[in-house]
Design an enzyme around this catalytic site. Structure first.
Site, short mmCIF file in Angstrom:
data_model
loop_
_atom_site.label_atom_id
_atom_site.label_comp_id
_atom_site.label_asym_id
_atom_site.label_seq_id
_atom_site.Cartn_x
_atom_site.Cartn_y
_atom_site.Cartn_z
N ASN A 131 46.17 58.43 -12.56
CA ASN A 131 45.46 59.67 -12.86
C ASN A 131 44.19 59.44 -13.69
O ASN A 131 43.73 60.33 -14.41
CB ASN A 131 46.39 60.65 -13.57
CG ASN A 131 46.96 60.09 -14.87
OD1 ASN A 131 46.94 58.88 -15.10
ND2 ASN A 131 47.48 60.97 -15.71
N GLU A 132 43.61 58.25 -13.59
CA GLU A 132 42.47 57.90 -14.43
C GLU A 132 41.29 58.86 -14.31
O GLU A 132 40.65 59.20 -15.31
CB GLU A 132 42.02 56.46 -14.11
CG GLU A 132 42.84 55.37 -14.78
CD GLU A 132 44.21 55.16 -14.16
OE1 GLU A 132 44.97 54.32 -14.68
OE2 GLU A 132 44.54 55.83 -13.16
N THR A 133 40.96 59.28 -13.08
CA THR A 133 39.77 60.13 -12.93
C THR A 133 39.93 61.45 -13.68
O THR A 133 38.92 62.06 -14.07
CB THR A 133 39.48 60.43 -11.45
OG1 THR A 133 40.61 61.05 -10.85
CG2 THR A 133 39.13 59.15 -10.70
N LEU A 137 37.97 58.28 -16.27
CA LEU A 137 37.92 56.83 -16.06
C LEU A 137 37.90 56.51 -14.57
O LEU A 137 38.47 57.24 -13.76
CB LEU A 137 39.13 56.15 -16.71
CG LEU A 137 39.18 56.13 -18.23
CD1 LEU A 137 40.56 55.70 -18.70
CD2 LEU A 137 38.11 55.20 -18.79
#
Length: 252
Positions: A131-133, A137
């Site tokens: 789930n970085e975005t 990120l």
């Protein structure tokens, strides 16, 4: 020193259990102890390894409040290097590792699971994904390679770009995990998979496995992670705002 990785032997298989309450957030000490425990298990001649976590959270990923409190860029980079060292140790482990995902596995927790040979997840409302975005990120190329390897290029793109976390049934359907069972039985099913593997001729299995998993090791090479670029992204003002909003939300 606080023990953050529990070692539990099941005959020829050793279970390494993440043990940092409440959600097994990954800081440098956890990652360093995981590296040490993996190397120790191999040195002791185990036939396979179960990597477990829980309860209800396999690992919540990197310890964001800890990372945000670090004094400078060098300290931040060193903390991330320790995480990627642990991921590489899992990926390059000379014996099979089964992930017992007994709960949620976002971000870094998902990365550790992707580095393992086999993934058993708890059935029910538990989620896994990168789930970085959603916190600003960009997942490094090497991490994207790991996701593409298990779910295919098109589906990996959709998951990575949206930062979507999927529930266990959907994760099984897309191949992100290999098996589901009730949450209390997850480590036992991971152990059973390894024990079945150990019934096969050992040398051919290990030789075939090394060839089949060469791309996992390759994905985590430093040039595919681009840590300096990743740290620059972490320090971007928009990313910092997203990360601090996440910490504030978790604190409520």
């Amino acid at each position: 020193m606080t023990t953050l990785i529990k070692r539990i032997d099941h005959g020829d298989v050793r279970e390494l259990r993440l043990d940092r309450a409440p959600v097994n957030a990954l800081n440098p000490m956890v990652c360093a102890q995981l590296v040490e425990a993996l190397r120790g298990a191999v040195a002791d001649g185990v036939g396979g390894i179960v990597l477990s976590g829980g309860p209800k959270v396999f690992s919540a990923g990197l310890d964001v409040p800890f990372l945000l409190a670090l004094p400078d860029r060098d300290a931040l980079k060193a903390a991330w290097e320790q995480f990627f060292l642990a991921a590489r140790e899992l990926a390059a482990c000379p014996v099979a590792v089964a992930a017992a995902i007994n709960g949620h596995a976002p971000a870094g927790g998902c990365v550790l699971a992707l580095c393992c040979d086999y993934r058993v997840m708890a059935s029910g409302p538990y989620r896994i994904g990168l789930n970085e975005t959603r916190v600003g990120l960009a997942a490094p190329d090497g991490i994207q390679r790991l996701m593409r390897r298990v779910v295919g290029a098109h589906r990996a793109e959709r998951l990575l770009v949206s930062g979507e976390m999927v529930e266990s049934e959907q994760a099984l359907a897309m191949g992100l995990v290999d098996e589901l069972t009730d949450i209390d039985g997850v480590p036992a099913r991971a152990l059973a998979w390894l024990q079945a593997l150990l019934q096969l001729p050992r040398k051919p299995v290990l030789a075939t496995r090394a060839i089949a998993r060469a791309d996992v090791v390759e994905a985590l090479r430093p040039e595919h992670i681009g840590l300096d670029h990743f740290v620059d992204g972490w320090n971007d003002p928009d990313t910092q705002a997203g990360l601090r909003a996440l910490v504030a939300k978790l604190g409520k």
